[in-house]
Design a protein around this motif. Structure first.
Motif, PDB file in Angstrom:
ATOM      1  N   ASN A  47     -59.278  18.101  32.331  1.00  0.00           N
ATOM      2  CA  ASN A  47     -59.115  16.720  32.779  1.00  0.00           C
ATOM      3  C   ASN A  47     -60.417  16.173  33.371  1.00  0.00           C
ATOM      4  O   ASN A  47     -60.757  15.003  33.174  1.00  0.00           O
ATOM      5  CB  ASN A  47     -57.998  16.641  33.816  1.00  0.00           C
ATOM      6  N   LEU A  48     -61.151  17.010  34.092  1.00  0.00           N
ATOM      7  CA  LEU A  48     -62.448  16.583  34.619  1.00  0.00           C
ATOM      8  C   LEU A  48     -63.407  16.253  33.482  1.00  0.00           C
ATOM      9  O   LEU A  48     -64.123  15.243  33.527  1.00  0.00           O
ATOM     10  CB  LEU A  48     -63.047  17.684  35.499  1.00  0.00           C
ATOM     11  N   TYR A  52     -61.968  12.302  33.022  1.00  0.00           N
ATOM     12  CA  TYR A  52     -62.825  11.543  33.940  1.00  0.00           C
ATOM     13  C   TYR A  52     -64.200  11.246  33.346  1.00  0.00           C
ATOM     14  O   TYR A  52     -64.674  10.117  33.400  1.00  0.00           O
ATOM     15  CB  TYR A  52     -62.978  12.297  35.262  1.00  0.00           C
ATOM     16  N   ALA A 178     -62.953  13.447  42.641  1.00  0.00           N
ATOM     17  CA  ALA A 178     -62.744  12.227  41.864  1.00  0.00           C
ATOM     18  C   ALA A 178     -62.903  10.968  42.707  1.00  0.00           C
ATOM     19  O   ALA A 178     -63.282   9.913  42.198  1.00  0.00           O
ATOM     20  CB  ALA A 178     -61.355  12.247  41.218  1.00  0.00           C
ATOM     21  N   GLY A 183     -67.477  11.399  41.662  1.00  0.00           N
ATOM     22  CA  GLY A 183     -66.333  11.002  40.852  1.00  0.00           C
ATOM     23  C   GLY A 183     -66.479   9.604  40.285  1.00  0.00           C
ATOM     24  O   GLY A 183     -66.146   9.348  39.117  1.00  0.00           O
ATOM     25  N   LYS A 187     -66.595   8.421  36.283  1.00  0.00           N
ATOM     26  CA  LYS A 187     -65.788   7.351  35.686  1.00  0.00           C
ATOM     27  C   LYS A 187     -66.670   6.284  35.062  1.00  0.00           C
ATOM     28  O   LYS A 187     -66.330   5.709  34.019  1.00  0.00           O
ATOM     29  CB  LYS A 187     -64.879   6.747  36.756  1.00  0.00           C
ATOM     30  N   HIS A 190     -67.825   7.567  31.778  1.00  0.00           N
ATOM     31  CA  HIS A 190     -66.705   7.482  30.831  1.00  0.00           C
ATOM     32  C   HIS A 190     -66.591   6.070  30.260  1.00  0.00           C
ATOM     33  O   HIS A 190     -66.408   5.885  29.054  1.00  0.00           O
ATOM     34  CB  HIS A 190     -65.406   7.864  31.539  1.00  0.00           C
ATOM     35  N   GLY A 255     -56.958  11.711  33.125  1.00  0.00           N
ATOM     36  CA  GLY A 255     -57.523  10.728  34.026  1.00  0.00           C
ATOM     37  C   GLY A 255     -56.687  10.475  35.251  1.00  0.00           C
ATOM     38  O   GLY A 255     -57.046   9.665  36.100  1.00  0.00           O
ATOM     39  N   TYR A 257     -54.366  12.255  38.628  1.00  0.00           N
ATOM     40  CA  TYR A 257     -54.484  13.413  39.515  1.00  0.00           C
ATOM     41  C   TYR A 257     -53.436  14.481  39.194  1.00  0.00           C
ATOM     42  O   TYR A 257     -53.760  15.640  38.952  1.00  0.00           O
ATOM     43  CB  TYR A 257     -54.339  12.979  40.974  1.00  0.00           C
ATOM     44  N   GLU A 320     -56.220   5.994  38.888  1.00  0.00           N
ATOM     45  CA  GLU A 320     -56.412   7.108  37.980  1.00  0.00           C
ATOM     46  C   GLU A 320     -55.829   6.836  36.608  1.00  0.00           C
ATOM     47  O   GLU A 320     -56.326   7.319  35.597  1.00  0.00           O
ATOM     48  CB  GLU A 320     -55.803   8.407  38.565  1.00  0.00           C
ATOM     49  N   VAL A 323     -58.153   4.367  34.570  1.00  0.00           N
ATOM     50  CA  VAL A 323     -59.281   5.026  33.895  1.00  0.00           C
ATOM     51  C   VAL A 323     -58.905   5.411  32.482  1.00  0.00           C
ATOM     52  O   VAL A 323     -59.633   5.163  31.523  1.00  0.00           O
ATOM     53  CB  VAL A 323     -59.723   6.278  34.693  1.00  0.00           C
TER      54      VAL A 323
END
Length: 331
Positions: A47-48, A52, A178, A183, A187, A190, A255, A257, A320, A323
């Motif tokens: 996920n990171l 993100y 994040a 963080g 983003k 991204h 994106g 948590y 989140e 994103v």
């Protein structure tokens, strides 16, 4: 995001860890929940990288498998304690990832996807033909289980607390990451690398950081898997397992948590629900994934967030999930 919302998702995870052992009792579902926790660690790392930073990585199972095999080898052949062997494997794989990231992260988009896919295939081939070192197609057995001093972890309950407290700690750390300056930089990369660079963000350096961190979390999950199952095979390094991790991420909502944890849990529970229809398990998984993609593009977690927000009388979308939605719109 308000502090109240932050405390809500953390409270849900703490509540789950507190009551799940009492609800499950001695049920065979316990092992499914423990496996879900292990994969949740790996999917948080994915996920990171993808959710993100927007780096398309298709070989995440390669790092999961490397973590498992390196830790197992250290424990079996060098008599290293399981916890120490996991730590050493994470350090070694972080160094390895740092080195391969230099050429890989020069690529972008579909070329990066192909590069990570190729890396995953290479790692699978090396492990599958590793002979005595990796056990070849037969895998490695008799891997030492977790222990603290003379106390051995045997029961599902022991492993549950070890695994899920680790998930809780990683959840808190990655969520803080994040919400930090790093963080926000991820983003921004991204959304638009050029715009991020124009504001002074060192794009390549941040890509390196998040890629190494995400892959190291995958290795950590692999180490946990090896010492929990006490047996591993090349299947955990396969492309099929990488695809499964991607599905877990998309099911929960990349994106977000809690998305990786929610998606992993749902994915692991599906086979249990469809146990009476074993011949149609793949079909059921496909239908569920298709429905999520069509009607919940932000994943299952986005639906949970919307319900929670509507109950609170709020109409705004959590950051989140926004994103992920922006990334979908960009594509």
């Amino acid at each position: 995001m308000t502090k109240k919302w932050v405390s809500w998702d953390l409270a849900c995870l703490v509540l789950f860890i507190s009551i799940a052992p009492f609800l499950l009792g001695e049920s065979y579902f316990f092992e499914t929940v423990n496996i879900a926790g292990i994969y949740a660690i790996a999917v948080i790392g994915l996920n990171l990288i993808l959710g993100y930073a927007g780096l398309i990585a298709l070989g995440h199972a390669g790092f999961f498998g490397l973590g498992a095999y390196v830790s197992a080898y250290l424990s079996i052949h060098l008599n290293v304690h399981p916890f120490l062997s996991i730590l050493l494997s994470c350090i070694l794989i972080a160094m390895f990832t740092f080195l391969i990231a230099f050429p890989l992260l020069r690529l972008s988009g579909y070329f990066l996807a192909l590069g990570t896919l190729g890396l995953g295939v290479v790692l699978f081939t090396l492990i599958n033909s590793g002979g005595e070192i990796t056990g070849g197609p037969n895998g490695l057995a008799n891997i030492p289980g977790f222990s603290i001093g003379s106390y051995q972890f045997h029961s599902f309950h022991d492993h549950f607390y070890l695994i899920w407290i680790t998930v809780l700690i990683i959840f808190i750390l990655t969520k803080n990451l994040a919400n930090s300056r790093e963080g926000r930089a991820m983003k921004a990369i991204h959304s638009d690398e050029g715009a991020a660079a124009s504001f002074g963000v060192n794009v390549f350096r941040f890509k390196m950081k998040v890629f190494v961190l995400g892959c190291t979390l995958g290795a950590l999950a692999g180490g946990y898997y090896a010492h929990y199952m006490v047996f591993i095979s090349p299947d955990i390094v396969s492309m099929h397992n990488s695809i499964n991790m991607l599905i877990m991420g998309f099911l929960g909502g990349l994106g977000s948590y809690l998305g990786p944890i929610t998606g992993t849990f749902v994915f692991q529970i599906i086979p249990q629900i469809s146990a009476l229809m074993e011949d149609y398990e793949i079909l059921i998984k496909g239908i569920i994934f298709l429905l999520v993609v069509l009607f919940l593009p932000g994943g299952v977690q986005s639906a949970i967030d919307k319900v929670s927000l509507s109950l609170k009388g709020r109409k705004t979308t959590p950051k989140e999930n926004r994103v992920y939605q922006e990334s979908m719109g960009k594509e």
